[in-house]
Design a protein around this motif. Structure first.
Motif, PDB file in Angstrom:
ATOM      1  N   ASP A 128      13.718 -42.889 -35.091  1.00 50.40           N
ATOM      2  CA  ASP A 128      14.327 -41.564 -35.232  1.00 50.40           C
ATOM      3  C   ASP A 128      13.563 -40.580 -34.350  1.00 50.40           C
ATOM      4  OD1 ASP A 128      15.922 -39.488 -36.181  1.00 50.40           O
ATOM      5  OD2 ASP A 128      14.612 -39.107 -37.884  1.00 50.40           O
ATOM      6  N   GLU A 177      26.769 -40.402 -40.871  1.00 51.37           N
ATOM      7  CA  GLU A 177      26.371 -41.566 -40.078  1.00 51.37           C
ATOM      8  C   GLU A 177      24.862 -41.685 -39.966  1.00 51.37           C
ATOM      9  OE1 GLU A 177      28.305 -41.238 -36.360  1.00 51.37           O
ATOM     10  OE2 GLU A 177      30.313 -41.587 -37.150  1.00 51.37           O
ATOM     11  N   THR A 178      24.177 -40.571 -40.009  1.00 48.41           N
ATOM     12  CA  THR A 178      22.716 -40.616 -39.886  1.00 48.41           C
ATOM     13  C   THR A 178      22.080 -41.247 -41.114  1.00 48.41           C
ATOM     14  OG1 THR A 178      22.817 -38.612 -38.548  1.00 48.41           O
ATOM     15  CG2 THR A 178      20.682 -39.227 -39.431  1.00 48.41           C
ATOM     16  N   GLU A 181      22.000 -45.135 -41.597  1.00 47.64           N
ATOM     17  CA  GLU A 181      20.977 -45.909 -40.906  1.00 47.64           C
ATOM     18  C   GLU A 181      19.875 -46.363 -41.860  1.00 47.64           C
ATOM     19  OE1 GLU A 181      19.473 -47.809 -37.631  1.00 47.64           O
ATOM     20  OE2 GLU A 181      21.353 -46.677 -37.757  1.00 47.64           O
ATOM     21  N   TRP A 185      17.285 -50.656 -42.954  1.00 46.46           N
ATOM     22  CA  TRP A 185      15.835 -50.551 -43.032  1.00 46.46           C
ATOM     23  C   TRP A 185      15.334 -50.762 -44.458  1.00 46.46           C
ATOM     24  CZ3 TRP A 185      12.646 -49.984 -38.846  1.00 46.46           C
ATOM     25  CH2 TRP A 185      13.252 -49.649 -37.627  1.00 46.46           C
ATOM     26  N   LEU A 255      27.198 -48.314 -35.785  1.00 50.45           N
ATOM     27  CA  LEU A 255      26.170 -47.803 -36.676  1.00 50.45           C
ATOM     28  C   LEU A 255      26.405 -48.346 -38.071  1.00 50.45           C
ATOM     29  CD1 LEU A 255      25.966 -44.074 -35.526  1.00 50.45           C
ATOM     30  CD2 LEU A 255      24.314 -45.875 -35.043  1.00 50.45           C
ATOM     31  N   PRO A 256      25.356 -48.589 -38.826  1.00 52.39           N
ATOM     32  CA  PRO A 256      23.934 -48.449 -38.498  1.00 52.39           C
ATOM     33  C   PRO A 256      23.397 -49.609 -37.679  1.00 52.39           C
ATOM     34  CG  PRO A 256      24.175 -49.155 -40.762  1.00 52.39           C
ATOM     35  CD  PRO A 256      25.564 -48.942 -40.239  1.00 52.39           C
ATOM     36  N   ARG A 257      22.342 -49.370 -36.962  1.00 51.24           N
ATOM     37  CA  ARG A 257      21.777 -50.370 -36.051  1.00 51.24           C
ATOM     38  C   ARG A 257      20.680 -51.182 -36.722  1.00 51.24           C
ATOM     39  NH1 ARG A 257      22.609 -49.352 -30.623  1.00 51.24           N
ATOM     40  NH2 ARG A 257      20.464 -49.851 -30.052  1.00 51.24           N
TER      41      ARG A 257
END
Length: 290
Positions: A128, A177-178, A181, A185, A255-257
């Motif tokens: 990020d 969308e953020t 992510e 993780w 997304l997400p990656r």
């Protein structure tokens, strides 16, 4: 004629006397029936409306009772205050004040240590680069949520931090969308199967905070003041990434990656994507903190 008239008068007098006797008998009978009812009614009225002498006799007794209750309450308060003062003095004598270390500072130190020890948390912050997924205020809100939920212990710190960060995104941010992510993780490769459980854990965290999801800027700055030199409090978001702006040109990127991918280049910041080698663990191992 005179004899007949005399007899008629005698008969009339006799009839009048008999009628008067009958009326007297009826009245006595009625009085015999009504007298107990009248006495009962009078007795009830006397009970309901006491006399002035009875009221005067009762008033001083009631006043004494009220005064006694007030005195007792004052004595109890004085005793309680004395006990509290004694306990406070004993605690001060037994446990002197610590100069600069309190529980909140220890909790902030444990929260910051999680970013030092966990390589996935460090990799998430490195990916990020524009500070859109985790700037300093979102990270401060993350700590406040963990503090309100009483979850600042070191167990499963990674999952708790990601859940609290997702809750902070839900409250403050408008770009969905953020925050998506966070799923790979926090959950690993099988995040598509596990994200409903992650959302339930977020709701459980919100419930444990007492549904207090609003955090003021002043509270965030107080959290940052415990360790202002730490690198996560330097993650200030640029002004061109603030506000409710949506980048629809990112529809070409999937997304997400997640870990293992280079960060996306940003034309506004002028930062190019650079590959960051961060391994991707399985879902079971990624849910626990390292």
């Amino acid at each position: 004629m005179r004899g007949r008239s005399g007899r008629g008068r005698m008969r009339a007098v006799f009839r009048w006397r008999s009628l008067r006797r009958a009326a007297v008998c009826l009245l006595t009978l009625l009085w015999m029936f009504l007298e107990p009812l009248i006495s009962a009614v009078q007795h009830g009225l006397r009970c309901l409306t006491p006399s002035a002498a009875q009221e005067k006799a009762r008033l001083p007794h009631q006043q004494t009772i009220g005064n006694r209750s007030k005195r007792r309450s004052r004595k109890r308060k004085s005793h309680r205050g004395g006990r509290r003062k004694r306990r406070a003095q004993k605690s001060e004598d037994e446990h002197p004040e610590k100069p600069c270390l309190d529980s909140r500072q220890q909790e902030v130190a444990a929260f910051l240590q999680a970013f030092e020890d966990d390589y996935l948390l460090r990799g998430f912050l490195q990916m990020d680069r524009c500070c859109r997924a985790a700037d300093k205020y979102l990270l401060a809100m993350t700590f406040v949520y963990l503090k309100r939920a009483n979850l600042c212990n070191a167990e499963h710190m990674r999952l708790k931090i990601f859940a609290a960060l997702y809750l902070a995104h839900t409250v403050e941010e408008e770009d969905d969308e953020t925050k998506y992510e966070i799923f790979p993780w926090a959950l690993g490769k099988n995040w598509r199967k596990l994200y409903p459980c992650f959302l339930k854990f977020r709701d459980l965290l919100w419930r444990r905070t007492g549904y207090r999801a609003i955090v003021s800027k002043r509270s965030c700055e107080k959290v940052m003041a415990f360790a202002p030199s730490h690198y996560i409090w330097r993650r200030g978001r640029p002004a061109h990434h603030s506000g409710a702006r949506r980048a629809y040109a990112r529809e070409q990127v999937q997304l997400p990656r997640g870990p293992g991918f280079s960060p996306l280049p940003c034309s506004l910041c002028g930062k190019k994507g650079r590959f960051v080698r961060v391994g991707l663990r399985s879902s079971s191992s990624s849910s626990n903190s390292t």
